[in-house]
Design a protein around this motif. Structure first.
Motif, PDB file in Angstrom:
ATOM      1  N   GLU A  10       0.881  -1.177   0.000  1.00  0.00           N
ATOM      2  CA  GLU A  10       0.000   0.000   0.000  1.00  0.00           C
ATOM      3  C   GLU A  10       0.909   1.214   0.000  1.00  0.00           C
ATOM      4  O   GLU A  10       1.519   1.534   1.017  1.00  0.00           O
ATOM      5  CB  GLU A  10      -0.897   0.001   1.247  1.00  0.00           C
ATOM      6  N   LEU A  11       1.000   1.870  -1.156  1.00  0.00           N
ATOM      7  CA  LEU A  11       2.073   2.862  -1.312  1.00  0.00           C
ATOM      8  C   LEU A  11       1.532   4.286  -1.474  1.00  0.00           C
ATOM      9  O   LEU A  11       0.449   4.590  -1.018  1.00  0.00           O
ATOM     10  CB  LEU A  11       2.961   2.445  -2.479  1.00  0.00           C
ATOM     11  N   GLY A  12       2.297   5.104  -2.148  1.00  0.00           N
ATOM     12  CA  GLY A  12       1.982   6.524  -2.215  1.00  0.00           C
ATOM     13  C   GLY A  12       0.885   6.867  -3.207  1.00  0.00           C
ATOM     14  O   GLY A  12       0.346   6.008  -3.899  1.00  0.00           O
ATOM     15  N   GLY A  13       0.567   8.155  -3.269  1.00  0.00           N
ATOM     16  CA  GLY A  13      -0.464   8.616  -4.196  1.00  0.00           C
ATOM     17  C   GLY A  13      -0.287  10.077  -4.560  1.00  0.00           C
ATOM     18  O   GLY A  13       0.464  10.808  -3.906  1.00  0.00           O
ATOM     19  N   LYS A  14      -0.955  10.455  -5.622  1.00  0.00           N
ATOM     20  CA  LYS A  14      -1.029  11.881  -6.013  1.00  0.00           C
ATOM     21  C   LYS A  14      -2.429  12.045  -6.586  1.00  0.00           C
ATOM     22  O   LYS A  14      -2.622  12.212  -7.802  1.00  0.00           O
ATOM     23  CB  LYS A  14       0.064  12.174  -7.055  1.00  0.00           C
ATOM     24  N   SER A  15      -3.401  11.897  -5.704  1.00  0.00           N
ATOM     25  CA  SER A  15      -4.773  11.676  -6.149  1.00  0.00           C
ATOM     26  C   SER A  15      -5.407  12.906  -6.779  1.00  0.00           C
ATOM     27  O   SER A  15      -5.266  14.027  -6.271  1.00  0.00           O
ATOM     28  CB  SER A  15      -5.615  11.211  -4.967  1.00  0.00           C
ATOM     29  N   PRO A  16      -6.151  12.704  -7.877  1.00  0.00           N
ATOM     30  CA  PRO A  16      -6.856  13.815  -8.507  1.00  0.00           C
ATOM     31  C   PRO A  16      -8.223  14.059  -7.861  1.00  0.00           C
ATOM     32  O   PRO A  16      -8.900  13.110  -7.475  1.00  0.00           O
ATOM     33  CB  PRO A  16      -7.033  13.318  -9.953  1.00  0.00           C
ATOM     34  N   GLU A  55     -14.140  17.559 -20.749  1.00  0.00           N
ATOM     35  CA  GLU A  55     -14.221  16.432 -19.795  1.00  0.00           C
ATOM     36  C   GLU A  55     -13.141  15.388 -20.108  1.00  0.00           C
ATOM     37  O   GLU A  55     -12.513  14.845 -19.202  1.00  0.00           O
ATOM     38  CB  GLU A  55     -15.619  15.820 -19.905  1.00  0.00           C
ATOM     39  N   GLU A  56     -12.928  15.145 -21.418  1.00  0.00           N
ATOM     40  CA  GLU A  56     -11.914  14.157 -21.822  1.00  0.00           C
ATOM     41  C   GLU A  56     -10.543  14.577 -21.311  1.00  0.00           C
ATOM     42  O   GLU A  56      -9.769  13.760 -20.828  1.00  0.00           O
ATOM     43  CB  GLU A  56     -11.847  14.009 -23.352  1.00  0.00           C
ATOM     44  N   GLU A  57     -10.267  15.889 -21.428  1.00  0.00           N
ATOM     45  CA  GLU A  57      -8.961  16.359 -20.968  1.00  0.00           C
ATOM     46  C   GLU A  57      -8.839  16.239 -19.446  1.00  0.00           C
ATOM     47  O   GLU A  57      -7.774  15.891 -18.917  1.00  0.00           O
ATOM     48  CB  GLU A  57      -8.739  17.817 -21.404  1.00  0.00           C
ATOM     49  N   ALA A  58      -9.939  16.476 -18.734  1.00  0.00           N
ATOM     50  CA  ALA A  58      -9.914  16.346 -17.267  1.00  0.00           C
ATOM     51  C   ALA A  58      -9.528  14.912 -16.885  1.00  0.00           C
ATOM     52  O   ALA A  58      -8.696  14.680 -15.993  1.00  0.00           O
ATOM     53  CB  ALA A  58     -11.279  16.703 -16.688  1.00  0.00           C
ATOM     54  N   ILE A  59     -10.126  13.949 -17.602  1.00  0.00           N
ATOM     55  CA  ILE A  59      -9.850  12.530 -17.296  1.00  0.00           C
ATOM     56  C   ILE A  59      -8.395  12.196 -17.665  1.00  0.00           C
ATOM     57  O   ILE A  59      -7.700  11.486 -16.928  1.00  0.00           O
ATOM     58  CB  ILE A  59     -10.845  11.620 -18.057  1.00  0.00           C
ATOM     59  N   GLU A  60      -7.960  12.755 -18.784  1.00  0.00           N
ATOM     60  CA  GLU A  60      -6.580  12.496 -19.227  1.00  0.00           C
ATOM     61  C   GLU A  60      -5.567  13.020 -18.187  1.00  0.00           C
ATOM     62  O   GLU A  60      -4.626  12.318 -17.823  1.00  0.00           O
ATOM     63  CB  GLU A  60      -6.378  13.222 -20.553  1.00  0.00           C
ATOM     64  N   ILE A  61      -5.812  14.226 -17.682  1.00  0.00           N
ATOM     65  CA  ILE A  61      -4.898  14.791 -16.665  1.00  0.00           C
ATOM     66  C   ILE A  61      -4.959  13.937 -15.396  1.00  0.00           C
ATOM     67  O   ILE A  61      -3.938  13.608 -14.791  1.00  0.00           O
ATOM     68  CB  ILE A  61      -5.260  16.265 -16.341  1.00  0.00           C
ATOM     69  N   ALA A  62      -6.181  13.566 -15.007  1.00  0.00           N
ATOM     70  CA  ALA A  62      -6.340  12.761 -13.779  1.00  0.00           C
ATOM     71  C   ALA A  62      -5.519  11.478 -13.874  1.00  0.00           C
ATOM     72  O   ALA A  62      -4.880  11.057 -12.902  1.00  0.00           O
ATOM     73  CB  ALA A  62      -7.812  12.434 -13.560  1.00  0.00           C
ATOM     74  N   ASN A  63      -5.516  10.871 -15.068  1.00  0.00           N
ATOM     75  CA  ASN A  63      -4.831   9.582 -15.235  1.00  0.00           C
ATOM     76  C   ASN A  63      -3.349   9.718 -15.583  1.00  0.00           C
ATOM     77  O   ASN A  63      -2.625   8.722 -15.583  1.00  0.00           O
ATOM     78  CB  ASN A  63      -5.535   8.758 -16.317  1.00  0.00           C
ATOM     79  N   ASP A  64      -2.911  10.927 -15.863  1.00  0.00           N
ATOM     80  CA  ASP A  64      -1.511  11.130 -16.243  1.00  0.00           C
ATOM     81  C   ASP A  64      -0.646  11.273 -14.979  1.00  0.00           C
ATOM     82  O   ASP A  64      -0.252  12.357 -14.574  1.00  0.00           O
ATOM     83  CB  ASP A  64      -1.401  12.381 -17.129  1.00  0.00           C
ATOM     84  N   THR A  65      -0.415  10.156 -14.319  1.00  0.00           N
ATOM     85  CA  THR A  65       0.338  10.117 -13.065  1.00  0.00           C
ATOM     86  C   THR A  65       0.877   8.699 -12.884  1.00  0.00           C
ATOM     87  O   THR A  65       0.237   7.743 -13.331  1.00  0.00           O
ATOM     88  CB  THR A  65      -0.572  10.479 -11.864  1.00  0.00           C
TER      89      THR A  65
END
Ligand code: NAD
Length: 477
Positions: free
Chosen positions: A244-250, A392-402
């Protein structure tokens, strides 16, 4: 001065063979409050031997016997509720309301796991085969300092439910919470050797657990960096691992969300546990068209955040847990400024009048792009980054770009739209229109946020291995 000079091996409180000592410091005032004597490799080996020996009998116990133990552990921890809460305030620096919540989670974990155990099918069929879910063996459990009791409970409860025995290496900074936990285990009459606890350093006790051939599962909560080390070490014997490790949650705020409700929630999501939470929503992803509104609401939400007196029920943010953590957070704040992020609230240094502890200013940056360090790395402090999107697509893309994928939050005026976006985010847990929790739901990460899951039957299964018995109906002909 509290002196923690005992570890718990084979049902007894014993002096460690190790002689090294570590000073314990109250992060709210930087005063030395005590010291802990650290176990060494030999102590760890004794604990592993006790757990190995106890496994022979414990792995054969009935569901009812283990359910009774979980109930007794719940009760003995519950009787220490106030002391555990106080220890979390003094030793870790959690505001009292947060400390109480952490204690509650720890205490409840044993009851929830008991329920899950009682309804779990240890024997099933697969085609004509009988499949038995069997306990793997000795568990090496390692916890971080940010919610030590909670993490101890989330490892001990499912491992016991499965029929495994444990050697626990808690965070060396959490000796007071650990001591109360060990006393609760002792009082609950858990058979000798089933749960062993060795205070000690990660490089010493933790590495020995990872290396030792008699440990079958490594259950770790902590940084991604140390998690990778444990995975590499455990690979030598193909040990089972849960990490159970780190995060950078959107935190994705959709353009139909009521910002007056979403922004205060986004602040709370980002500042969970003073920002020292793996699941904190630290990247706040907002529609570019509403940025000015977001910044204003964010600044006033931060003004309302109370930092300081840990015994005041209204305080949301306490100090960072250590000088090291304070320095790390300050470094990230300075770097964000150097990288061109715009300060919306907070900034470097400590809040007015709070220089005596490791307090940092609740901070928010705007004009952040997802390639900046402040958007990519885990700060582990109350520091938020606002990022903007057009669609909305870009919001999801940024959220997942981690590289991470532990948790996400989605706020929308439409529950249906919130759910649609939630389904497209790559994370172990996604909370729609609120800060929800569900102890029976799996908790854990996608990508570099970890491997495996805690909570519910998902958590118990991390400590079980399926065994198929073929021809169990057959007669030798
Ligand atoms: P850490 O990784 O430095 O330490 C965690 C534990 O690992 C400590 O007990 C430490 O002594 C031990 N350790 C250190 N080096 C080791 C080694 N070489 N071998 C074995 N054990 C070793 O983390 P921390 O600073 O205590 O905690 C903060 C980190 O924990 C953050 O990254 C946070 O995201 C993460 N965390 C994750 C979750 C989750 O559930 N995903 C929950 C809380 C914290």
């Amino acid at each position: 001065m509290h002196v923690f000079d005992k570890i718990y091996i084979n049902g007894q409180f014993v002096k460690p063979i190790g002689l090294e000592e570590l000073e314990l410091i109250n992060p709210a005032n930087k005063q030395v409050t005590g010291k802990v004597v650290l176990g060494n490799v030999e102590d760890t080996q004794l604990a592993i031997a006790a757990a190995k020996s106890a496994f022979k009998h414990f792995s054969k116990t009935t569901v009812q016997e283990r359910a009774d133990m979980l109930l007794r552990l719940h009760q003995s921890l519950l009787s220490r509720f106030d002391r555990l809460t106080e220890a979390t305030v003094e030793e870790y620096g959690a505001p009292v309301s947060v400390a109480r919540m952490l204690t509650q989670i720890a205490v409840d974990a044993f009851l929830h796991t008991k329920e899950d155990l009682e309804s779990y099918s240890f024997t099933r069929t697969a085609g004509k085969a009988k499949v038995r879910m069997e306990p793997i063996g000795v568990v090496g459990a390692i916890t971080p300092w940010n919610a030590n009791a909670t993490h101890l409970a989330n490892k001990i409860a499912p491992a016991l439910a499965a029929g495994c025995t444990l050697v626990v290496k808690p965070s060396e900074l959490s000796a007071a919470q650990t001591q109360l936990f060990a006393e609760a285990i002792h009082e609950a009459g858990i058979p000798a050797g089933v749960i062993n606890i060795v205070n000690g350093k990660g490089e010493v006790v933790g590495e020995e657990l990872t290396r030792h051939p008699d440990v079958g599962v490594m259950a770790f909560t902590g940084s991604t960096q140390v998690g990778k080390r444990i995975a590499a070490g455990a690979a030598a014997q193909l040990k089972r691992i849960t990490l159970e490790l780190g995060g950078k949650s959107p935190t994705v705020i959709l353009d139909d969300a009521d910002l007056s409700k979403a922004i205060p929630l986004a602040v709370r999501a980002g500042y969970i546990n003073s920002g020292q939470a793996c699941l904190a929503g630290t990247r706040v992803i907002v529609p570019a068209s509403r940025l000015q509104e977001v910044k204003q609401l964010m600044a006033s939400a931060i003004e309302a955040v109370q930092v300081g007196d840990l015994w005041d029920e209204a305080t949301l943010i306490g100090p960072m847990a250590s000088q090291k953590q304070y320095d790390t957070v300050q470094r990230y704040i300075r770097q964000a400024l150097e990288d061109g992020a715009e300060l919306v609230a907070g900034g470097p240094g400590s809040p007015e009048g709070l220089h005596t502890g490791y307090f940092v200013k609740p901070t928010v940056f705007a004009s952040v792009t997802n390639d900046m360090t402040i958007a990519r790395e885990e700060v582990f402090g109350p520091v938020l980054a606002i990022l903007t999107y057009q669609t909305e697509e870009e919001a999801i893309e940024i959220a997942n770009d981690t590289p991470y994928g532990l948790q996400a939050f989605v706020f929308s005026g439409s529950t249906e739209r919130g759910n649609r976006v939630a389904e497209q985010i790559v994370a172990g847990r996604i909370s729609v229109n609120g800060l929800h929790d569900e102890p029976k739901a799996p908790f854990g990460g996608f990508k570099q946020s970890g491997i495996g899951r805690e909570h519910g039957t998902y958590g118990i299964e991390e400590y079980l291995e399926p065994k198929a018995i073929l021809g169990h109906y057959a007669v030798l002909a």
